[in-house]
Motif scaffolding. Structure first.
Motif, PDB file in Angstrom:
ATOM      1  N   VAL A 278      30.390  21.666  10.460  1.00 41.80           N
ATOM      2  CA  VAL A 278      31.804  21.974  10.711  1.00 41.80           C
ATOM      3  C   VAL A 278      32.383  20.980  11.709  1.00 41.80           C
ATOM      4  O   VAL A 278      31.657  20.333  12.464  1.00 41.80           O
ATOM      5  N   TYR A 279      33.703  20.910  11.704  1.00 40.78           N
ATOM      6  CA  TYR A 279      34.410  20.019  12.623  1.00 40.78           C
ATOM      7  C   TYR A 279      34.509  20.670  13.998  1.00 40.78           C
ATOM      8  O   TYR A 279      35.572  21.076  14.438  1.00 40.78           O
TER       9      TYR A 279
ATOM     10  N   VAL B 280      26.133  15.826   4.639  1.00 42.94           N
ATOM     11  CA  VAL B 280      24.914  16.577   4.937  1.00 42.94           C
ATOM     12  C   VAL B 280      24.958  17.907   4.187  1.00 42.94           C
ATOM     13  O   VAL B 280      25.932  18.647   4.310  1.00 42.94           O
ATOM     14  N   GLN B 281      23.930  18.141   3.434  1.00 41.19           N
ATOM     15  CA  GLN B 281      23.875  19.407   2.712  1.00 41.19           C
ATOM     16  C   GLN B 281      22.826  20.299   3.348  1.00 41.19           C
ATOM     17  O   GLN B 281      21.681  19.886   3.530  1.00 41.19           O
ATOM     18  N   LEU B 282      23.237  21.500   3.675  1.00 44.91           N
ATOM     19  CA  LEU B 282      22.356  22.435   4.350  1.00 44.91           C
ATOM     20  C   LEU B 282      21.960  23.561   3.413  1.00 44.91           C
ATOM     21  O   LEU B 282      22.707  23.919   2.500  1.00 44.91           O
ATOM     22  N   GLN B 283      20.810  24.124   3.651  1.00 43.05           N
ATOM     23  CA  GLN B 283      20.308  25.215   2.831  1.00 43.05           C
ATOM     24  C   GLN B 283      20.128  26.459   3.681  1.00 43.05           C
ATOM     25  O   GLN B 283      19.495  26.415   4.736  1.00 43.05           O
ATOM     26  N   ALA B 284      20.670  27.552   3.189  1.00 42.66           N
ATOM     27  CA  ALA B 284      20.527  28.838   3.864  1.00 42.66           C
ATOM     28  C   ALA B 284      19.433  29.651   3.181  1.00 42.66           C
ATOM     29  O   ALA B 284      19.259  29.573   1.963  1.00 42.66           O
TER      30      ALA B 284
ATOM     31  N   TYR C 171      25.204  18.030  15.176  1.00 41.19           N
ATOM     32  CA  TYR C 171      26.166  18.690  14.307  1.00 41.19           C
ATOM     33  C   TYR C 171      26.535  20.072  14.824  1.00 41.19           C
ATOM     34  O   TYR C 171      25.676  20.841  15.252  1.00 41.19           O
ATOM     35  N   ALA C 172      27.812  20.363  14.773  1.00 43.84           N
ATOM     36  CA  ALA C 172      28.235  21.751  14.915  1.00 43.84           C
ATOM     37  C   ALA C 172      28.019  22.415  13.562  1.00 43.84           C
ATOM     38  O   ALA C 172      28.309  21.816  12.518  1.00 43.84           O
ATOM     39  N   ILE C 173      27.489  23.609  13.578  1.00 40.05           N
ATOM     40  CA  ILE C 173      27.118  24.308  12.352  1.00 40.05           C
ATOM     41  C   ILE C 173      27.862  25.634  12.259  1.00 40.05           C
ATOM     42  O   ILE C 173      28.006  26.347  13.255  1.00 40.05           O
TER      43      ILE C 173
ATOM     44  N   GLU D  56      34.763  32.847   3.685  1.00 42.03           N
ATOM     45  CA  GLU D  56      35.312  32.934   5.036  1.00 42.03           C
ATOM     46  C   GLU D  56      34.274  32.459   6.048  1.00 42.03           C
ATOM     47  O   GLU D  56      33.071  32.644   5.876  1.00 42.03           O
ATOM     48  N   GLY D  57      34.767  31.845   7.095  1.00 42.64           N
ATOM     49  CA  GLY D  57      33.900  31.429   8.191  1.00 42.64           C
ATOM     50  C   GLY D  57      33.705  32.576   9.156  1.00 42.64           C
ATOM     51  O   GLY D  57      34.680  33.189   9.586  1.00 42.64           O
ATOM     52  N   ILE D  58      32.463  32.884   9.491  1.00 37.03           N
ATOM     53  CA  ILE D  58      32.202  34.038  10.342  1.00 37.03           C
ATOM     54  C   ILE D  58      31.585  33.688  11.686  1.00 37.03           C
ATOM     55  O   ILE D  58      31.648  34.489  12.621  1.00 37.03           O
ATOM     56  N   SER D  59      31.028  32.511  11.801  1.00 41.55           N
ATOM     57  CA  SER D  59      30.392  32.142  13.059  1.00 41.55           C
ATOM     58  C   SER D  59      30.169  30.640  13.096  1.00 41.55           C
ATOM     59  O   SER D  59      30.078  29.988  12.047  1.00 41.55           O
ATOM     60  N   CYS D  60      30.101  30.091  14.301  1.00 39.86           N
ATOM     61  CA  CYS D  60      29.740  28.683  14.437  1.00 39.86           C
ATOM     62  C   CYS D  60      29.124  28.458  15.814  1.00 39.86           C
ATOM     63  O   CYS D  60      29.260  29.288  16.722  1.00 39.86           O
ATOM     64  N   ILE D  61      28.444  27.322  15.929  1.00 37.26           N
ATOM     65  CA  ILE D  61      27.827  26.938  17.186  1.00 37.26           C
ATOM     66  C   ILE D  61      27.983  25.436  17.344  1.00 37.26           C
ATOM     67  O   ILE D  61      27.847  24.681  16.375  1.00 37.26           O
ATOM     68  N   SER D  62      28.284  25.009  18.546  1.00 36.40           N
ATOM     69  CA  SER D  62      28.482  23.588  18.806  1.00 36.40           C
ATOM     70  C   SER D  62      27.143  22.864  18.804  1.00 36.40           C
ATOM     71  O   SER D  62      26.079  23.479  18.828  1.00 36.40           O
ATOM     72  N   SER D  63      27.196  21.543  18.832  1.00 38.24           N
ATOM     73  CA  SER D  63      25.964  20.754  18.857  1.00 38.24           C
ATOM     74  C   SER D  63      25.169  21.028  20.123  1.00 38.24           C
ATOM     75  O   SER D  63      23.946  20.944  20.130  1.00 38.24           O
ATOM     76  N   SER D  64      25.836  21.382  21.201  1.00 40.33           N
ATOM     77  CA  SER D  64      25.159  21.676  22.474  1.00 40.33           C
ATOM     78  C   SER D  64      24.700  23.126  22.559  1.00 40.33           C
ATOM     79  O   SER D  64      23.991  23.509  23.484  1.00 40.33           O
ATOM     80  N   GLY D  65      25.117  23.936  21.612  1.00 41.06           N
ATOM     81  CA  GLY D  65      24.703  25.337  21.619  1.00 41.06           C
ATOM     82  C   GLY D  65      25.549  26.237  22.497  1.00 41.06           C
ATOM     83  O   GLY D  65      25.248  27.420  22.662  1.00 41.06           O
ATOM     84  N   THR D  66      26.612  25.704  23.027  1.00 41.38           N
ATOM     85  CA  THR D  66      27.453  26.510  23.914  1.00 41.38           C
ATOM     86  C   THR D  66      28.645  27.075  23.151  1.00 41.38           C
ATOM     87  O   THR D  66      29.013  26.603  22.092  1.00 41.38           O
TER      88      THR D  66
END
Length: 122
Positions: free
Chosen positions: A98-99, A1-5, A31-33, A45-55
């Motif tokens: 992201v995983y 999956v390719q995402l665009q920012a 997807y977790a993003i 560097e990774g600075i933030s992420c959110i799970s598929s459920s948003g929690t």
């Protein structure tokens, strides 16, 4: 999956921007993003992420209290709201699948899409 920012730009120190992350023709429900950035001469560097459920969103230490990650109700977009921006936030920002999002720097997979430039300068 390719995402665009998208949503980057030039902003003064202390200003705000909201970045958006979308996948063409695909909802992001399952997807977790993660959000990543690469400053000139530095590694991405990774600075933030959110799970598929948003929690349980994750933020790196330098972003806590300034950035907010969220998912929209249409399930097609993930946002990164950035406040109190500093010159050191200047970078190209990317989003990626992201995983999972487990309270630590996210691990991306898939190909990188086109990032969006954020420049914080007076």
């Amino acid at each position: 999956v390719q995402l665009q920012a998208s949503g980057g730009g030039l902003v003064q120190p202390g200003g705000s921007l909201r970045l958006s992350c979308v996948a063409s023709g695909l909802t992001l429900d399952f997807y977790a993003i993660g959000w990543f950035r690469q400053a000139p001469g530095k590694e991405r560097e990774g600075i933030s992420c959110i799970s598929s459920s948003g929690t349980m969103p994750y933020y790196s230490d330098s972003e806590k209290g300034r950035f907010t990650i969220s998912r929209d109700n249409t399930r097609t977009t993930v946002y990164l709201e950035m406040n109190s921006l500093k010159p050191e936030d200047t970078a190209i920002y990317y989003c990626a699948t992201v995983y999972g999002c487990f309270g630590q720097e996210p691990s991306p997979y898939g190909s990188w899409g086109q990032g969006t430039q954020v420049t914080v300068s007076s």
